[in-house]
Design a protein around this motif. Structure first.
Motif, PDB file in Angstrom:
ATOM      1  N   LEU A 257     106.983  50.092  47.769  1.00 27.11           N
ATOM      2  CA  LEU A 257     105.855  51.001  47.632  1.00 27.11           C
ATOM      3  C   LEU A 257     106.003  51.808  46.345  1.00 27.11           C
ATOM      4  CD1 LEU A 257     105.635  52.291  51.309  1.00 27.11           C
ATOM      5  CD2 LEU A 257     103.837  51.028  50.113  1.00 27.11           C
ATOM      6  N   SER A 258     104.935  51.999  45.648  1.00 25.99           N
ATOM      7  CA  SER A 258     104.958  52.761  44.407  1.00 25.99           C
ATOM      8  C   SER A 258     105.454  54.183  44.676  1.00 25.99           C
ATOM      9  CB  SER A 258     103.557  52.808  43.801  1.00 25.99           C
ATOM     10  OG  SER A 258     103.545  53.593  42.629  1.00 25.99           O
ATOM     11  N   GLY A 259     106.457  54.599  43.904  1.00 24.49           N
ATOM     12  CA  GLY A 259     107.007  55.941  44.065  1.00 24.49           C
ATOM     13  C   GLY A 259     108.007  56.085  45.192  1.00 24.49           C
ATOM     14  N   ASP A 260     108.208  55.026  45.970  1.00 27.99           N
ATOM     15  CA  ASP A 260     109.187  55.034  47.070  1.00 27.99           C
ATOM     16  C   ASP A 260     109.021  56.253  47.979  1.00 27.99           C
ATOM     17  OD1 ASP A 260     110.387  52.703  45.942  1.00 27.99           O
ATOM     18  OD2 ASP A 260     111.459  53.997  44.532  1.00 27.99           O
ATOM     19  N   PRO A 261     107.852  56.436  48.584  1.00 29.50           N
ATOM     20  CA  PRO A 261     107.633  57.633  49.413  1.00 29.50           C
ATOM     21  C   PRO A 261     108.406  57.613  50.731  1.00 29.50           C
ATOM     22  CG  PRO A 261     105.759  56.147  49.570  1.00 29.50           C
ATOM     23  CD  PRO A 261     106.651  55.582  48.506  1.00 29.50           C
ATOM     24  N   LEU A 262     108.735  56.424  51.218  1.00 26.03           N
ATOM     25  CA  LEU A 262     109.492  56.301  52.473  1.00 26.03           C
ATOM     26  C   LEU A 262     110.944  55.963  52.150  1.00 26.03           C
ATOM     27  CD1 LEU A 262     107.011  54.165  54.619  1.00 26.03           C
ATOM     28  CD2 LEU A 262     107.748  56.489  55.153  1.00 26.03           C
ATOM     29  N   ALA A 263     111.871  56.656  52.778  1.00 29.63           N
ATOM     30  CA  ALA A 263     113.282  56.387  52.495  1.00 29.63           C
ATOM     31  C   ALA A 263     114.145  56.796  53.674  1.00 29.63           C
ATOM     32  CB  ALA A 263     113.731  57.134  51.242  1.00 29.63           C
ATOM     33  N   VAL A 264     115.348  56.241  53.720  1.00 28.99           N
ATOM     34  CA  VAL A 264     116.342  56.619  54.725  1.00 28.99           C
ATOM     35  C   VAL A 264     117.678  56.850  54.022  1.00 28.99           C
ATOM     36  CG1 VAL A 264     115.205  55.266  56.539  1.00 28.99           C
ATOM     37  CG2 VAL A 264     117.095  54.252  55.223  1.00 28.99           C
TER      38      VAL A 264
END
Length: 314
Positions: A257-264
């Protein structure tokens, strides 16, 4: 009715999960069965233990008192069982993990490092449950995922080591989805899609909802386990967040996803009593296995190169 260990375990599971539905899934029983069991326990104790609300269950003052006595008893019982097994079975390493493609490589390396040690593996969708099992002595180490913005409830006494500070979560979609033609997907490209999540994965639902709301999106959410979700995604009925190391399939596409809004955040936890040298070796083997899985996945390998990740030079 006399209270047994399984009854105390059920009460703690309901309190920790916050709902009968989630607790039933963690215990491997049906929700009606767990509801009936709770009613019997409340009759035996002559008091209401949980308030049933639209959003779930929460302990009553009486319930909090009972839980305060139950948790130490369960911890002592788990420690007793663990010590007895260790004495009778010889060297044993008990591993817990949330789902990860690094697991096969991790186990392979551990078997080489500790050839005389029996290795047990327990995979669970709930990182919080694995951490509790580690703290109580039922597991020696636990490899868990912490959704960004939804901190895990880490029991006191556990040692935590960070494997990856911020792992981006990609999105999986059907192979013929219009966005699948792009190397990187914008959230607005998925504005017309339904999303599917497993509500029993700690923090995943809340994390996704926050990110979508921040992008001005309010799509319908489908709650499903991983196997059902895969069918929904492949058929074009939904899209879903996924680990960047997810295996490739002919009927699905995985894109960042553009900008990597989801992460763990990826963490390895251990309980007191595990030798530091053993924990160091377990961590190094996990790190090598994760790197192997990451580099074997083309979309993630490309992301690592674009972001000059230290994993490439490890």
């Amino acid at each position: 009715m006399e209270l047994e260990v399984r009854h105390l375990r059920a009460l703690c599971a309901i309190a920790d999960a916050g709902s009968l539905h989630k607790a039933a899934r963690q215990l491997g029983v049906s929700q009606p069965s767990l509801t009936t069991q709770l009613r019997r326990i409340e009759r035996a104790l002559d008091g209401e233990l949980f308030l049933r609300e639209r959003t779930g269950c929460r302990p009553t003052p009486f319930g909090r008192t009972i839980l305060g006595r139950a948790r130490p008893l369960l911890a002592e019982m788990a420690a007793l069982v663990a010590e007895a097994r260790a004495l009778s079975q010889g060297p044993r390493l008990r591993i817990g993990s949330t789902a990860s493609r690094a697991l096969p490589g991790w186990l392979r390396r551990l078997h080489r490092r500790l050839p005389d040690t029996e290795t047990d593996l327990m995979v669970d969708v709930s990182a919080n449950a694995l951490l509790r099992m580690t703290a109580s002595g039922r597991l020696d180490v636990a490899f868990v995922h912490e959704v960004e913005g939804s901190p895990l409830r880490v029991p006191a006494g556990l040692e935590l080591r960070v494997l990856v500070e911020r792992e981006p979560q990609f999105v999986s979609m059907s192979r013929d989805h219009p966005a699948a033609a792009r190397a990187v997907v914008e959230l607005r490209d998925l504005a017309a899609d339904r999303w599917t999540v497993d509500p029993s994965v700690d923090g995943e639902w809340d994390g996704l909802r926050r990110v979508l709301a921040g992008a001005g999106l309010d799509p319908p959410l489908l709650h499903a386990d991983y196997h059902t979700a895969a069918s929904l995604i492949a058929s074009g009925e939904a899209v879903a967040p996924c680990q960047p190391t997810s295996g490739l399939r002919e009927d699905m596409a995985i894109r960042p996803l553009s900008g990597d809004p989801l992460a763990v955040r990826l963490l390895l936890a251990t309980r007191p009593g595990v030798h530091a040298q053993v924990f160091d070796g377990v961590y190094e083997d996990l790190r090598a296995a994760y790197r192997e899985a990451a580099l074997e996945t083309p979309p993630y390998r490309a992301w690592l190169r674009r972001n000059a990740s230290p994993l490439l030079a490890a």
